[in-house]
Design a protein around this motif. Structure first.
Motif, PDB file in Angstrom:
ATOM      1  N   GLY A  57       0.218   9.015   8.831  1.00  0.00           N
ATOM      2  CA  GLY A  57      -0.241   8.647   7.491  1.00  0.00           C
ATOM      3  C   GLY A  57      -1.669   8.141   7.489  1.00  0.00           C
ATOM      4  O   GLY A  57      -2.461   8.477   6.604  1.00  0.00           O
ATOM      5  N   ARG A  58      -2.031   7.328   8.486  1.00  0.00           N
ATOM      6  CA  ARG A  58      -3.402   6.800   8.561  1.00  0.00           C
ATOM      7  C   ARG A  58      -4.406   7.939   8.735  1.00  0.00           C
ATOM      8  O   ARG A  58      -5.495   7.903   8.169  1.00  0.00           O
ATOM      9  CB  ARG A  58      -3.525   5.814   9.722  1.00  0.00           C
ATOM     10  CG  ARG A  58      -2.853   4.475   9.484  1.00  0.00           C
ATOM     11  CD  ARG A  58      -3.251   3.462  10.539  1.00  0.00           C
ATOM     12  NE  ARG A  58      -2.421   2.268  10.446  1.00  0.00           N
ATOM     13  CZ  ARG A  58      -1.349   2.032  11.205  1.00  0.00           C
ATOM     14  NH1 ARG A  58      -0.989   2.928  12.137  1.00  0.00           N
ATOM     15  NH2 ARG A  58      -0.645   0.935  11.065  1.00  0.00           N
ATOM     16  N   LEU A  74      -0.761   8.981  -0.842  1.00  0.00           N
ATOM     17  CA  LEU A  74      -0.079   9.491   0.344  1.00  0.00           C
ATOM     18  C   LEU A  74       0.823  10.640  -0.105  1.00  0.00           C
ATOM     19  O   LEU A  74       1.679  10.460  -0.975  1.00  0.00           O
ATOM     20  CB  LEU A  74       0.775   8.406   1.004  1.00  0.00           C
ATOM     21  CG  LEU A  74       1.608   8.869   2.208  1.00  0.00           C
ATOM     22  CD1 LEU A  74       0.704   9.144   3.407  1.00  0.00           C
ATOM     23  CD2 LEU A  74       2.673   7.845   2.566  1.00  0.00           C
ATOM     24  N   GLU A  75       0.617  11.839   0.456  1.00  0.00           N
ATOM     25  CA  GLU A  75       1.465  12.992   0.147  1.00  0.00           C
ATOM     26  C   GLU A  75       2.371  13.276   1.340  1.00  0.00           C
ATOM     27  O   GLU A  75       1.919  13.281   2.494  1.00  0.00           O
ATOM     28  CB  GLU A  75       0.608  14.217  -0.175  1.00  0.00           C
ATOM     29  CG  GLU A  75      -0.126  14.098  -1.497  1.00  0.00           C
ATOM     30  CD  GLU A  75      -0.899  15.360  -1.828  1.00  0.00           C
ATOM     31  OE1 GLU A  75      -0.554  16.039  -2.808  1.00  0.00           O
ATOM     32  OE2 GLU A  75      -1.857  15.650  -1.095  1.00  0.00           O
ATOM     33  N   THR A 121      -8.730   5.100   1.232  1.00  0.00           N
ATOM     34  CA  THR A 121      -7.808   3.978   1.070  1.00  0.00           C
ATOM     35  C   THR A 121      -8.201   3.126  -0.145  1.00  0.00           C
ATOM     36  O   THR A 121      -9.266   3.318  -0.743  1.00  0.00           O
ATOM     37  CB  THR A 121      -7.818   3.096   2.322  1.00  0.00           C
ATOM     38  OG1 THR A 121      -9.157   2.589   2.504  1.00  0.00           O
ATOM     39  CG2 THR A 121      -7.416   3.883   3.563  1.00  0.00           C
ATOM     40  N   GLN A 125      -4.041  11.017   7.660  1.00  0.00           N
ATOM     41  CA  GLN A 125      -4.132  11.741   6.395  1.00  0.00           C
ATOM     42  C   GLN A 125      -5.011  10.993   5.387  1.00  0.00           C
ATOM     43  O   GLN A 125      -5.785  11.604   4.646  1.00  0.00           O
ATOM     44  CB  GLN A 125      -2.735  11.938   5.793  1.00  0.00           C
ATOM     45  CG  GLN A 125      -2.760  12.700   4.470  1.00  0.00           C
ATOM     46  CD  GLN A 125      -1.454  12.609   3.690  1.00  0.00           C
ATOM     47  OE1 GLN A 125      -1.435  12.228   2.523  1.00  0.00           O
ATOM     48  NE2 GLN A 125      -0.351  12.984   4.335  1.00  0.00           N
ATOM     49  N   MET A 126      -4.907   9.652   5.373  1.00  0.00           N
ATOM     50  CA  MET A 126      -5.583   8.855   4.354  1.00  0.00           C
ATOM     51  C   MET A 126      -6.952   8.338   4.802  1.00  0.00           C
ATOM     52  O   MET A 126      -7.595   7.592   4.052  1.00  0.00           O
ATOM     53  CB  MET A 126      -4.706   7.662   3.956  1.00  0.00           C
ATOM     54  CG  MET A 126      -3.385   8.076   3.325  1.00  0.00           C
ATOM     55  SD  MET A 126      -2.256   6.675   3.135  1.00  0.00           S
ATOM     56  CE  MET A 126      -3.219   5.650   2.045  1.00  0.00           C
ATOM     57  N   LEU A 178       4.838  14.205   8.137  1.00  0.00           N
ATOM     58  CA  LEU A 178       5.409  12.928   7.701  1.00  0.00           C
ATOM     59  C   LEU A 178       6.915  13.024   7.489  1.00  0.00           C
ATOM     60  O   LEU A 178       7.669  12.093   7.820  1.00  0.00           O
ATOM     61  CB  LEU A 178       4.715  12.464   6.408  1.00  0.00           C
ATOM     62  CG  LEU A 178       3.264  12.007   6.564  1.00  0.00           C
ATOM     63  CD1 LEU A 178       2.636  11.755   5.188  1.00  0.00           C
ATOM     64  CD2 LEU A 178       3.173  10.735   7.411  1.00  0.00           C
ATOM     65  N   ASP A 232       0.848  -1.192   0.000  1.00  0.00           N
ATOM     66  CA  ASP A 232       0.000   0.000   0.000  1.00  0.00           C
ATOM     67  C   ASP A 232       0.881   1.238   0.000  1.00  0.00           C
ATOM     68  O   ASP A 232       2.118   1.147   0.023  1.00  0.00           O
ATOM     69  CB  ASP A 232      -0.955   0.006   1.193  1.00  0.00           C
ATOM     70  CG  ASP A 232      -0.234  -0.164   2.518  1.00  0.00           C
ATOM     71  OD1 ASP A 232       0.960   0.215   2.592  1.00  0.00           O
ATOM     72  OD2 ASP A 232      -0.839  -0.658   3.482  1.00  0.00           O
ATOM     73  N   ALA A 233       0.266   2.400  -0.039  1.00  0.00           N
ATOM     74  CA  ALA A 233       1.029   3.647  -0.119  1.00  0.00           C
ATOM     75  C   ALA A 233       1.802   3.917   1.167  1.00  0.00           C
ATOM     76  O   ALA A 233       2.955   4.370   1.141  1.00  0.00           O
ATOM     77  CB  ALA A 233       0.070   4.809  -0.411  1.00  0.00           C
ATOM     78  N   LEU A 234       1.189   3.611   2.297  1.00  0.00           N
ATOM     79  CA  LEU A 234       1.781   3.966   3.590  1.00  0.00           C
ATOM     80  C   LEU A 234       3.071   3.204   3.877  1.00  0.00           C
ATOM     81  O   LEU A 234       3.985   3.710   4.538  1.00  0.00           O
ATOM     82  CB  LEU A 234       0.753   3.713   4.697  1.00  0.00           C
ATOM     83  CG  LEU A 234       0.935   4.422   6.024  1.00  0.00           C
ATOM     84  CD1 LEU A 234       1.124   5.919   5.827  1.00  0.00           C
ATOM     85  CD2 LEU A 234      -0.262   4.157   6.928  1.00  0.00           C
ATOM     86  N   GLU A 274      -5.148   4.795  -3.874  1.00  0.00           N
ATOM     87  CA  GLU A 274      -5.012   5.581  -2.654  1.00  0.00           C
ATOM     88  C   GLU A 274      -3.750   6.436  -2.793  1.00  0.00           C
ATOM     89  O   GLU A 274      -2.809   6.063  -3.504  1.00  0.00           O
ATOM     90  CB  GLU A 274      -4.949   4.707  -1.403  1.00  0.00           C
ATOM     91  CG  GLU A 274      -3.684   3.872  -1.264  1.00  0.00           C
ATOM     92  CD  GLU A 274      -3.672   3.020  -0.007  1.00  0.00           C
ATOM     93  OE1 GLU A 274      -4.751   2.839   0.595  1.00  0.00           O
ATOM     94  OE2 GLU A 274      -2.592   2.532   0.374  1.00  0.00           O
TER      95      GLU A 274
END
Length: 568
Positions: free
Chosen positions: A532-533, A510-511, A540, A535-536, A516, A421-423, A508
C-alpha cells in the motif's frame, strides 16, 4: 465634502456609456412595473455590474470607489454608526482623516440618507462609493452581537431572580413567546452563529457561570459567559423546541428542530448530557438552503477526483470514505450521491442522523431505542431492490458484513469508517472480525480525508518559516522549499482576526489492486502495508496538505497539524 449633488442615475450611466439609451428605456419601464430601484433593475437585467455603477458614480462625484473585499476596516469607527442605521442608510464609516470621517455609501444619490447620516455622526463627512452587496455582507460580518448576547443574558438572569416573574413567561410558554427573555437570547445566539459561519454551538454549565462557545472552521471560540442561573432556562427551552423529555436530567438525550433565520431554514441537531454542574448542550447547525456541493467543487486533486469518479461509477463494490469526526466525510459522500442520483437508479441511505435531504433518495433514520439499528435497516433495504446504498457508518462487525455481502451481490455501497488513514482501513475491518475474503473481494477504494483551514485572502501576506517549520518542509519538499513563497493571514475583520476563512479537504486514495487483495487473503498485514505504501507514495494526506501550503491556500501550521494527527 459638501452635500453631494442630485444625480439622475440613468442619464449618468448613458453619458459614461455604461448602458445604452435603449437599455435605459427598458429598465425604466421595468422599474415602473415592479417598483424596484433603477440600479437593481439594470444589474439584474445584465446591462451593467454593481461595480460598474459604483465606479460611474464615483467618477461623477469626484469621490473614491472603495472595494470592501480588500479594504481594512477599523472596528472602532464602524461602531460610530449603529447596525440598524448602517443597514437602513446603506452606509459604513470607513476611515478618519484630519478630523473628517470617510463614509462609504451604496447610494450616494440618496440626499435624505446623507443628511440623516450627518445628523447622526455630527462630524464633517467625506463621501466614498461602495456596492450594496459588499456593504450588506460586511455589515453581517463586522457588527458582532456579543454585547447584545451578554445584555440579554443579564436580562434573563434578572428575570430568573425575580420571584414575581412566572417561569412560563421566562421560557416563552405563554402568549407573546417571541418576547420571552430566553427566546430572545437564543434567537440572537442562533443569528450570530449563522453570521459567523459556526458549525456548532456549545452551552456548557460551570460552577459559577454558563459558557456559550461557537465552533468556527473547526476551532472553538468563546462567545459569551453568563450567570449560571440561566443554564436551566436555556436547556429547558431547547428541550421543548426539540421535543425532548424536560423531566429527565440524569440521562443524555438527542433530538432536532428547525428554525428560520434571515430567510434561511436551519436544521439543528441537539445533544444534551448531564455534567457536574448541570446539563451540557451541543447543537449542530445545518443550513438547508446551502446547496449540496458538486464533486468538481470539493477541490480534489485531479488524480484523486478521476479515480474516485471511476470507483463510484462501478455497478458493485464498496467505496469507503474515512477520517475522524468532522472531517467532511458525509459531505463527500453526498456530493457523490448528487452525481449518481438519476431516475434510472434506486438509492437508499441508512443514517444516524440524516444530515442532508436530497430529492429522489429513500433516506432512513436509524432509531436504536426501537431497535431500528443499522443492521436491521440494511437487511430491509436489500429487499427494496436498491442499486446504490449509502451506509452512514460501519460501526460494528454485523453491519460491516451485511454491507460487504451487499457489495458482493451486485450493489454499490458507499460508507464511512473512523480510521486514521486510507491504508489502515482494511486492517481495521479485519480487526473488527470481518472475514478476510469479504474485505478482499468487496472493497474497491478507500478515500481518506481531513479538513484544513484556508488562509484568509483579505489579509494573507508572505511569511518566513521558523527553523522547525523549515526542517519539516525540507523533509517533504527537499531543496524546493527555498524557492517557495509561503503565506499566512495577519488577521482582519473578514476572518474575525484568525487569519483563516473557511476550510478545504486534503485527500489520499487507496485502490484494492490484485497485489493488495492477495496480501489480505494471506492475512499478512505487514505485506499489505508495504504494498500500500508503494502504491500511495507521494500521494498521501500529508503530501496533499503540503501541496496546499505551496499554493498559498493554507499555512505551514495547518499542514503540520494534519501531520501530527496522522502520526498519533
Amino acid at each position: 465634502m459638501a452635500r453631494p449633488e442630485k444625480i439622475r442615475l440613468g442619464d449618468m450611466l448613458v453619458q459614461q456609456q455604461l448602458v445604452t439609451g435603449e437599455q435605459l428605456k427598458l429598465a425604466l419601464d421595468e422599474q415602473k412595473r415592479s417598483g424596484r430601484k433603477l440600479g437593481r433593475v439594470l444589474v439584474e437585467s445584465g446591462y451593467v455590474t454593481e461595480e460598474g455603477i459604483a465606479l460611474g458614480l464615483a467618477r461623477q462625484l469626484g469621490a473614491d470607489y472603495v472595494d470592501l473585499k480588500t479594504f481594512k476596516l477599523q472596528p472602532e469607527l464602524i461602531k460610530l454608526l449603529p447596525e440598524a442605521q448602517a443597514r437602513r442608510l446603506r452606509t459604513l464609516v470607513l476611515q478618519e482623516q484630519a478630523g473628517m470621517l470617510i463614509v462609504g455609501m451604496a447610494d450616494p444619490t440618496d440626499l435624505t440618507a446623507f443628511d440623516e447620516l450627518a445628523r447622526i455622526l455630527k462630524r464633517e463627512i467625506n463621501l466614498a462609493v461602495i456596492t450594496e452587496s459588499q456593504l450588506l455582507a460586511t455589515v453581517d460580518r463586522v457588527y458582532s452581537r456579543a454585547a447584545e448576547i451578554s445584555g440579554l443574558a443579564k436580562e434573563l438572569t434578572a428575570d430568573m431572580g425575580d420571584i414575581s416573574t412566572e417561569f412560563g413567561n421566562i421560557l416563552g410558554l405563554t402568549a407573546g413567546a417571541e418576547d420571552a427573555p430566553v427566546v430572545k437570547l437564543l434567537n440572537t445566539v442562533f443569528e450570530e452563529a449563522l453570521k459567523l459561519r459556526a458549525s456548532d454551538i456549545h452551552i456548557e454549565p460551570q460552577e459559577k457561570s454558563v459558557v456559550i462557545r461557537f465552533r468556527i472552521d473547526g476551532v472553538l471560540h468563546v462567545q459569551t459567559e453568563a450567570d449560571s442561573k440561566i443554564s436551566t432556562a436555556l436547556v429547558l427551552r431547547l428541550k421543548l423546541m426539540s421535543g425532548l423529555d424536560i423531566s429527565e436530567k440524569r440521562l443524555p438525550q438527542d433530538g432536532r428542530f428547525n428554525i428560520k433565520l434571515r430567510n434561511t431554514a436551519i436544521d439543528i441537531r441537539i445533544s444534551s448530557m448531564p455534567t457536574q454542574h448541570g446539563e451540557s448542550v451541543v447543537m449542530r447547525l445545518l443550513a438547508q438552503n446551502t446547496g449540496l456541493l458538486q464533486l468538481d467543487r470539493l477541490h480534489m486533486p485531479p488524480r484523486v477526483l478521476e479515480r474516485f469518479r471511476h470507483s463510484i461509477a462501478r455497478p458493485a463494490g464498496i467505496v469507503l470514505v474515512t477520517g475522524p469526526t468532522g472531517s467532511g466525510k458525509t459531505t463527500t459522500l453526498y456530493a457523490a450521491l448528487n452525481e449518481l442520483n438519476t431516475p434510472e437508479k434506486k438509492i437508499i441511505t441508512v443514517e444516524d442522523p440524516v444530515e442532508y435531504r436530497l430529492p429522489g433518495l429513500n433516506q432512513v433514520q436509524v432509531h436504536e431505542k426501537i431497535d431500528l439499528s443499522f443492521s436491521r435497516v440494511l437487511r430491509s433495504a436489500l429487499r427494496q431492490d436498491p442499486d446504490i446504498i449509502l451506509l452512514g457508518e460501519m460501526r460494528d462487525q454485523e453491519t460491516a458484513e451485511i454491507g460487504m455481502r451487499a457489495a458482493m451481490t451486485g450493489h454499490l455501497v458507499l460508507s464511512t469508517l473512523h480510521t486514521n488513514d486510507a491504508l489502515s482501513t482494511p486492517i481495521r475491518l479485519l480487526d473488527m472480525g470481518v472475514p478476510r475474503y469479504m474485505v478482499a473481494m468487496s472493497i474497491q477504494m478507500v478515500l481518506a480525508q481531513r479538513l484544513v483551514r484556508v488562509t484568509c485572502e483579505n489579509c494573507a501576506a508572505p511569511c518566513v518559516p521558523n527553523p522547525n517549520e523549515h526542517l519539516w518542509l525540507k523533509a517533504e519538499l527537499g531543496d524546493q522549499v527555498d524557492s517557495v513563497e509561503f503565506r499566512r493571514g495577519a488577521g482582519c475583520s473578514h476572518c474575525a482576526n484568525t487569519g483563516y476563512q473557511g476550510r478545504q479537504a486534503v485527500y489520499e486514495v487507496l485502490e484494492m489492486n490484485n497485489a493488495l487483495v492477495e496480501a489480505v487473503n494471506r492475512g499478512d498485514p505487514n505485506e499489505f502495508m508495504q504494498i500500500g505504501r508503494e502504491q500511495m507514495a507521494g500521494n498521501t494526506l500529508r503530501r496533499d496538505a503540503v501541496r496546499l501550503v505551496v499554493s498559498g491556500r493554507t499555512t505551514i501550521e495547518e499542514a503540520m497539524r494534519i501531520s501530527t494527527q496522522l502520526d498519533e
